[in-house]
Structures are given as C-alpha cells and as structure tokens.
Design an enzyme around this catalytic site. Sequence first.
Site, PDB file in Angstrom:
ATOM      1  N   LYS A   1      15.282  53.766 -10.322  1.00 61.91           N
ATOM      2  CA  LYS A   1      15.893  52.610 -10.434  1.00 61.91           C
ATOM      3  C   LYS A   1      15.581  52.143 -11.466  1.00 61.91           C
ATOM      4  CE  LYS A   1      13.694  48.685  -7.643  1.00 61.91           C
ATOM      5  NZ  LYS A   1      12.211  48.214  -6.293  1.00 61.91           N
TER       6      LYS A   1
ATOM      7  N   SER B   1      13.598  46.190  -2.791  1.00 60.06           N
ATOM      8  CA  SER B   1      14.840  45.761  -3.509  1.00 60.06           C
ATOM      9  C   SER B   1      15.462  46.984  -4.046  1.00 60.06           C
ATOM     10  CB  SER B   1      14.060  45.097  -4.596  1.00 60.06           C
ATOM     11  OG  SER B   1      12.677  45.743  -5.133  1.00 60.06           O
TER      12      SER B   1
ATOM     13  N   SER C   1       9.954  47.739  -1.157  1.00 59.38           N
ATOM     14  CA  SER C   1      11.144  47.483  -1.407  1.00 59.38           C
ATOM     15  C   SER C   1      11.382  49.270  -1.660  1.00 59.38           C
ATOM     16  CB  SER C   1      10.793  47.788  -3.059  1.00 59.38           C
ATOM     17  OG  SER C   1      10.787  45.876  -2.572  1.00 59.38           O
TER      18      SER C   1
END
Length: 430
Positions: A61, A137, A161
């Site tokens: 990420k 997210s 997330s």
Amino acid sequence: MTTTRDKLEMVLARLAARAEDERVFMGLYPEAARAAADAADDRRLAGVSLGPLDGMLVSIKDLFDVAGEVTTAGSIVLRDAPPAAKDAAIVSRLRQAGAVILGKTGMVEFAFSGLGLNPNYGTPGNAVDPARIPGGSSSGAGVSVAEGTSEIAIGSDTGGSVRIPAAFNGVVGFKPTARRVPLDGAFPLAPSLDSIGPLARNVQHCALADAVMAGEEPHILDPYPLAGLRIGVPRGRLFAETEGMVEIAFEKTLGLLGRTGARIVDHDIDDLLRAMREATLHASIAAIEAAEIHADWLTTRAEDIDPRVHHWLVRSSAVPAHIYLRMMRRRRSLIEAMDRRLAVVDVLALPTTAITAPLMAPLEADEVLYNDADRLILRNTQMANQFDLTSVSLPLPHCERPVGLMLVARHGSDRRLLEIAAGIEALLAS
C-alpha cells in the site's frame, strides 16, 4: 515450469497495456522486481529457499516507505515530502524473505474512508464490477489480488481497511492484533488503532505474510476442527440494515457450519458496542488522532485535500485534549470487558460488511450518500479495532456479488484464528 521471472513479466505486460489508465498501482519497481525475481529463480535452481514467500509477487500500500521514494499516502499534499531514508520494517522483512515487491497500490487519501474513492489519483474499479467501489482504504490492494496482479498485497487496517476491500473483491483479508506487526515506516492514520495486514486468495498465504511481517517463523496452518467449535453470532446492532444478499449468504454459511458439529449460539455484545459509541460520541478515535497527525496542513493546504476527508479532520481537531484522554481511558476498560465477554466462544461470526459493494457514481455525486455508506460499511469491521481484537474476512462462494464472512477473536489469538479460518475456508470450498 513457470519461473518467478515469467510470472512477473506477465504481470508487468498486463500493467503496461493499461498504463494510460492505471488506477490500481501508484507506482511500479520493474527493475528491482526483475532482479528479485531472477535471484529467487537462481535460488530455486540451486535448491535453496528463503522460505515460503520466496519468489511470491507482493504489492504494498502507498503508505509504506521504500528507500529513496516519496511516501504520498494517497495525497498530493505529500508529493513534495522528502524521500524515505530506508524501507519500512515490513518491507525490509518481506524482501529478506525473498518476496518480489513489484509496486505500490493506490489508497484513499490518508487512509481515511472505507469506500476506496480517491479524487486525486483515481479510484480503481471493483475487480468483479468496475462500476462499483473497491472498498478502502486499501483499495488497490484488494483489486490487485482479485485481478491477479499480486499474489499477496499488504494493506493497513484502522477500522476495516484490509477486510472491507477483501470482502468487496472476493479475497481473504487478515487484520492482526494491533502492534503485532511493527508500524515503523508506515504513514499513520491513528496509531492507537493501526494494524498492518495481508490480502491474498487464501488463508495460508495471509498467514505466511503475517508471520514474516511479525518476525515469526512462517508455518503451514493446521486447519482447526469445526466439530465443537464455539461460534458466537452478535445479532443486534451489527445486523441492522443488512442487505438481503448478504443475509442469505451468511445464514447459509451458518447452516453449513452447524452441520459439521460447530456450536452456534447468539452472543450479545450490544451493551459494549453502545458503551464504546457513547465513549466516542464527540468524534472517533481515528479521526481525533488523524487530525493531530495532519494538523500542519489542514489549513495551509486545505485546497489540496479531498473535501470529504478534510471535513472530518477539521471537525475532529476541535475535540479538547481532556475529552480524548477520557475516551482512551474508557476504551481500555471496554477492551478488558470485551476480552472477558469473548472468553466463552472461539470466534464471533458476522458479515464483514452489511452490504455488497455499491455503485461508485452515486457516491461520488452525493456527499450525504457517501457518508451514510461509509458509516454502514465501516460499522462491522471497526469493532475489532476499537476493542483491540484480531479478525479475518473470508469470501463466501456462489454469490451474485462478493460477500465476506468475518471472524473475530480475542487479541493475541492470531494464529488460532487463522487456523479456524483455514478450517472454514476448506468447508466453503468443498
């Protein structure tokens, strides 16, 4: 035999073909990945292995530091920040285990939403239906695993997330006990709640990545026997507003588990959920801690921040320090109470999200709808972060759209939870 380099080149060719509209990956490291892939292949030919992650394609990420690269955390505010001096702790551990890190995946700005939208860098479409949201997210992480451009993706989970994009894209997502995996070199959302976890197509791959990141010896899971497994179902607040498709898939799964001899009982936690909601009435823990992290640019760079993110950060920045301190003190007592409540079951089981992935366009156009959807989608998952628990989302089969089954267990019981998840995964595949 397909080599690691062959796998990598197929992925890189696929990404090159869509380079002009790339929204899953924020950036790629093709030369470094090729070198790592070749090294993995050379080791295999020599009969040497660095472990079960050796030669696996891994994405990270866009909030993890990579030496020499700027970590933007999905925001244009950080584009001019200094490059990272060294790799994040988990990136270093993955490299040492032989993982081939091919790139950084997109995310919600500052990781502040469960929907996955990012107006600055673009939103990846859901892997099953591009017109629907990917979940956030860790949006790019979920899509990359589901579409096959990563074998394992590393995300962060502060309120869901990792598990939300896993559920929406039909893959496995694991949230470890907080602080089990080091946060060094990961741009924070809320340090009290942040966890780093993997997404993959199966529980075993999640377990391998988790062990490496936690500094433990990777191991092959021994699926936990389902006969006699004590499964608590927290009906009540966490089952309100549940979409029909989700409810049907969940109840069907409970039926399957019941036929194996698992003991399924309703397990009420609504009083603890209410108490946590009352304790965080002024603002969420995540929003208050995030507001402090971003205080330096909330005013000076307001025009560069997604208005939907900026609104909540500014609102939460007004919460007085004494309110926050009382909130955290109350949270500690509620964590202890939840741990006692869960002592009589092996896991809680519930839908990962109350709804399947909604269409993206209406959420982009309507702020009220955006906030309502974000609240509902985060509702079930955030409980595990608030009460310092460990949790995993498994994809349920034979659904029109991906539906996630969430298992939640006491903090520190990560390995046992993964073994239980492996047992349930095998049942669902049978």
